[in-house]
Scaffold this motif. Structure first.
Motif, PDB file in Angstrom:
ATOM      1  N   LEU A 186       0.887  -1.301   0.042  1.00 13.35           N
ATOM      2  CA  LEU A 186      -0.045  -0.049   0.048  1.00 13.35           C
ATOM      3  C   LEU A 186       0.787   1.491  -0.117  1.00 13.35           C
ATOM      4  O   LEU A 186       1.577   1.300   0.825  1.00 13.35           O
ATOM      5  N   THR A 233      -4.068   6.744  -2.063  1.00 15.27           N
ATOM      6  CA  THR A 233      -3.573   5.439  -1.464  1.00 15.27           C
ATOM      7  C   THR A 233      -4.019   4.306  -2.252  1.00 15.27           C
ATOM      8  O   THR A 233      -5.083   4.142  -2.723  1.00 15.27           O
ATOM      9  N   GLY A 234      -3.115   3.460  -2.655  1.00 12.91           N
ATOM     10  CA  GLY A 234      -3.418   2.314  -3.416  1.00 12.91           C
ATOM     11  C   GLY A 234      -2.471   1.320  -3.405  1.00 12.91           C
ATOM     12  O   GLY A 234      -1.321   1.323  -2.939  1.00 12.91           O
ATOM     13  N   ASP A 235      -2.690   0.208  -4.306  1.00 19.73           N
ATOM     14  CA  ASP A 235      -1.500  -0.953  -4.288  1.00 19.73           C
ATOM     15  C   ASP A 235      -0.625  -0.520  -5.307  1.00 19.73           C
ATOM     16  O   ASP A 235      -0.864   0.005  -6.266  1.00 19.73           O
ATOM     17  N   LEU A 247      -5.937  -4.914   1.674  1.00 20.97           N
ATOM     18  CA  LEU A 247      -4.844  -5.406   0.757  1.00 20.97           C
ATOM     19  C   LEU A 247      -4.278  -6.777   1.178  1.00 20.97           C
ATOM     20  O   LEU A 247      -4.151  -7.518   0.396  1.00 20.97           O
ATOM     21  N   VAL A 300      -6.928  -1.750  -3.552  1.00 20.80           N
ATOM     22  CA  VAL A 300      -7.318  -0.769  -3.049  1.00 20.80           C
ATOM     23  C   VAL A 300      -7.058   0.701  -3.403  1.00 20.80           C
ATOM     24  O   VAL A 300      -5.951   0.958  -4.244  1.00 20.80           O
ATOM     25  N   GLY A 312      -7.674   4.700  -2.377  1.00 22.35           N
ATOM     26  CA  GLY A 312      -8.448   5.668  -1.611  1.00 22.35           C
ATOM     27  C   GLY A 312      -7.876   7.092  -1.748  1.00 22.35           C
ATOM     28  O   GLY A 312      -6.805   7.085  -2.430  1.00 22.35           O
TER      29      GLY A 312
END
Lengths: 643, 211
Positions: free
Chosen positions: A14, A180-182, B26, B32, B34
């Protein structure tokens, strides 16, 4: 563990958009990273700073301003080392002089600028469109859409920069910076280039017109740009999503995601989309390939019609006679979202919005127009315990109605709002002094003063102070020295005396510095004692010439953080004694600390201190004329002593 | 896909809470996206965190598409109204942090009933967390963010309670015991609320479920 130092390649983690850029820079083996913090790009530097001890060979610095940061990066780059400089959109204005020259002079190989944009003006004073810098200075412009691209395109930007020997700009909006993310990690080098070899700039006779065709530096620059334009037809930074609809969309950056989602919302599943990753320059071949057979092009982009402008120009050359729609549908102001893109598309295409969206929109409109209960506006306010609140209160008290006070860029800009309404001008970094001396020269007899933070003072206040001294401005400068660049996340400044852990730092002595600049009258004040500070300011106002008051009080968020490392320190707690409180409103409405809240009991209003919000600065206690605010000292050594 | 919107005020750990939920997702193998938007004021400004768990195109929850609203501050709950979907869930703290402009103008601060009515009218289930003054043995107040997470964990079935507790413990080890205490209190509280809702008459139950 930081995502910047994880070595497992291929691992999904993340990450914040800014962290992804920093990770990309590290994977690209940079040797030099410089930045002046500015939202939304601050965390690019912060995330590296956090783990700098683990990054062998890398030079990292929070520079005094963007220009210094960028010039350092240019210098490192001249030794053959990859260098990167990160800043907010307005920071690029500061480096514009260097950026305009670097293309003419040449020598840039592996030089990348991160420009953090702010559509929606969420954390800036303008939502300026920085993409125009690309054609202005002939700089290739790369725009990522996702967290993954933020990392991958940063690496790609270095490759373009090296291949064509030009600086490359990466434009990232706040909506991606703070996403935010992978992120799938790539390979990290063992170490980063610790030392380079001086290569210098190519020998171009850059002085006069080399030939009838014009200055050689300019000619070489345009040749390079033309080369980039040629590869722009086939680069993998751009992508075409095929579709069978008779019209297509061109988009880039975060608008790509909004567009796909909006098309989905509207049930349009077969629309071809051209996603530009290399947004400047655009290849004519790419546009003609995408537009073949289409009856209309719709361009979805935030802020100015930058892509629209280029595509319309290319369309003329390509003899492409179809409607090209952009800014007439999608406004040039404010941030976009899937909701907003779907709304504008539905209006343009005369397609109905699905019921749940239409209902939500109606509801939002009713709330906005006051027909339905809406959330109260939550304007910007100082944090509880902020030293600037004490300064604002003190200066307002000292200034009275006759004085004029200017402001600058930083947390203390909140002094411009109610209840202080302190500052009467604000412009850009350093303008408190720059504008202030101009006001002072033309208002003899009126006390003219201005406030500036420590970081902003170093950023661009210094030249104005020298100028004011030289030209004898009658002007009071109040430096609000809270030891940190607080608004952007507490980066150190040249005068920061110690780290948050309490370790002393080599630092610039503000007083000595000012004395060296020729300022004769320098006083310090404690903003947590507002009445004393007001007296200091009032006295300084009477002195002719340039005079400086330094309000020294550490940002309370940092001093509170430091308590973690000093668990044995005495804890202070403040309370209002309702019986003594006369509701004079000094602490509540004039000093206006949000930790002081009101409640009602049996029809009577009373004030209390919200212990969850209070940061125990104690200033309200000194202001209370009725001694109704008490201080309790909790000594950890005494806790449990009774037992 | 699950859409969440978390709202609150700077200092209430909106972003920390959002990051923790993102991390749970995750680790459960979801993609994910955001986005956290905070104001210039570090403490006391309005904060909104959009979170999308599962495949999505962008980090922002479109209007009318939020499955869950987590609100750490009562008035801020109103800011999330356009996002809630019919049949969605609003978990709301009674915590009041009146904004400065409201204080200075002596304007009306919304009551829990007013906020609840709007959400129920939109077909959402509205759960209000009563204020509690529970403290740890060391006298520290239980952080509202983790209490709210406990409630969410009890009334939704995103991840097992154990999984969330493990993530809380690993995320901020220094504060783990305090955060876990708040989480468990929230979980327990939600069970009490659920039991009360189940015991109430069918009409009230239907009203509280917003159906």
């Amino acid at each position: 563990m930081s995502v910047l130092t994880m070595r497992d390649r291929g691992r999904r983690v993340l990450a914040l958009g800014n962290e992804a850029i920093a990770r990309g820079a590290l994977e690209a083996e940079i040797g030099y990273f410089s930045t002046y913090p500015g939202t939304p790009a601050s965390e690019v530097g912060d995330s590296i700073y956090e783990v700098i001890d683990e990054l062998k060979g890398l030079h990292f610095e929070y520079s005094t301003n963007e220009m210094v940061a960028f010039m350092g990066a240019v210098g490192a780059n001249l030794t053959g080392v990859r260098a990167i400089s990160a800043m907010k959109h307005q920071g690029v204005n500061v480096i514009a002089d260097a950026l305009g020259n670097v293309g003419y002079r040449g020598g840039a190989r592996g030089l990348v600028i991160i420009s953090g944009g702010d559509p929606g003006q969420i954390s800036s004073n303008t939502e300026q469109e920085n993409r125009w810098y690309a054609p202005l200075f002939h700089v290739p412009l790369v725009v990522p859409s996702t967290i993954q691209e933020a990392k991958d395109f940063t690496i790609e930007a270095f490759q373009i920069s090296e291949e064509f020997e030009m600086p490359v700009m990466l434009d990232v909006s706040i909506q991606l910076c703070h996403s935010t993310g992978d992120l799938e990690l790539g390979e990290l080098p063992e170490a980063w280039p610790g030392a380079g070899r001086f290569k210098g700039q190519p020998r171009i006779d850059r002085r006069g017109p080399g030939s009838q065709e014009g200055p050689p530096g300019h000619i070489v620059l345009l040749e390079k740009e033309a080369k980039v334009r040629r590869i722009a037809a086939d680069t993998e930074l751009n992508r075409i999503l095929p579709g069978s609809a008779p019209w297509g969309v061109i988009t880039s950056g975060t608008c790509f995601g909004y567009t796909l989602e909006a098309l989905n919302i509207l049930g349009l599943k077969d629309v071809p989309v051209l996603k530009l990753g290399l947004v400047y320059p655009i290849a004519p071949d790419l546009i003609s390939r995408f537009a073949r057979g289409l009856k209309k092009l719709i361009i979805v982009e935030e802020l100015d019609g930058f892509i629209e402008n280029q595509v319309k120009g290319l369309a003329y050359d390509l003899d492409l006679r179809i409607p090209i729609v952009g800014k007439e549908v999608f406004p040039a102001t404010g941030a976009f979202s899937a909701t907003r893109v779907a709304d504008k598309l539905s209006q343009h295409l005369e397609l109905p919005l699905p019921q749940e969206f239409a209902a939500a929109k109606e509801r939002r409109d009713r709330m906005a127009s006051g027909q339905e209960l809406a959330a109260p506006a939550r304007g910007n306010a100082f944090c509880p315990g902020c030293p600037h609140r004490g300064s604002a209160y003190a200066i307002k008290l000292a200034k009275g109605d006759e004085g004029i006070c200017g402001g600058d860029i930083g947390c203390y800009a909140m002094a411009s709002g109610p209840p202080y309404n302190l500052t009467q001008w604000g412009l850009c970094m350093g303008a408190s002094i720059g504008v202030g001396q101009g006001v002072a020269h033309k208002l003899p007899g009126t006390p003219v003063m201005a406030i500036i933070g420590d970081s902003t003072f170093f950023h661009s206040g210094l030249p104005s102070v020298v100028n004011a001294v030289q030209h004898k401005a009658d002007f009071l400068l109040i430096i609000l020295d809270n030891y940190w660049t607080s608004m952007t996340g507490h980066q150190p400044v040249p005068s920061t005396p110690k780290t948050v852990e309490g370790n002393p730092l080599d630092h610039v002595d503000l007083k000595e510095l000012l004395r060296g600049l020729g300022v004769q009258y320098i006083r310090t004040a404690d903003p947590f004692r507002p009445l004393d500070m007001a007296a200091t300011v009032a006295e300084a106002m009477k002195v002719p010439g340039v005079k400086v008051v330094i309000a020294q009080g550490e940002c309370v968020l940092q001093s509170q953080r430091r308590l973690r490392y000093q668990p044995a320190s005495v804890k202070k707690v403040y309370d209002i004694e309702p019986e003594r409180c006369q509701k004079c409103d000094i602490c509540f409405a004039q000093f206006a600390c949000i930790a002081i809240q009101s409640a009602e009991e049996d029809g009577n209003t009373y004030y209390y201190i919200d212990q969850g919000l209070c940061n125990a600065c104690g200033a309200c206690r000194l202001l209370c004329p009725n001694s109704a605010i008490h201080q309790t000292e909790l000594n950890p050594h005494l806790v449990g002593a009774k037992a | 896909m699950t859409n969440l919107v978390i709202v609150g005020v700077g200092g209430q750990r909106v972003i920390t809470l959002g990051n923790l939920i993102a991390r749970c997702a995750l680790e459960a193998g979801l993609t994910v996206r955001g986005h956290a938007q905070s104001s210039l004021a570090v403490l006391g400004g309005s904060v909104t965190y959009h979170l999308r768990l599962g495949p999505s195109y962008s980090p922002f929850v479109p209007h009318g598409q939020a499955d869950v609203i987590l609100a750490l501050e009562l008035a801020e709950t109103l800011r999330a109204v356009p996002y809630i979907k019919d049949g969605g869930l609003a978990l709301v703290s009674e915590d009041k942090k009146a904004p400065m402009n409201l204080i200075l103008s002596h304007a009306h601060y919304p009551t829990p009933e007013e906020v609840a009515q709007i959400y129920r009218h939109l077909g959402a289930r509205f759960i209000l967390l009563p204020k509690e003054n529970q403290k740890t043995q060391k006298g520290r107040a239980l952080p509202e963010a983790w209490r709210l997470l406990g409630v969410m964990s009890a009334v939704t079935s995103f991840w097992s309670r154990k999984k969330i507790e493990e993530t809380i413990a690993a995320y901020r080890p220094r504060e783990a015991s305090l955060n876990l205490a708040a989480f468990r209190r929230g979980y327990q509280l939600a069970q009490e609320i659920e039991a009360k809702a189940a015991a109430s008459s069918p009409i009230e139950k239907a009203a509280s479920a917003g159906k």
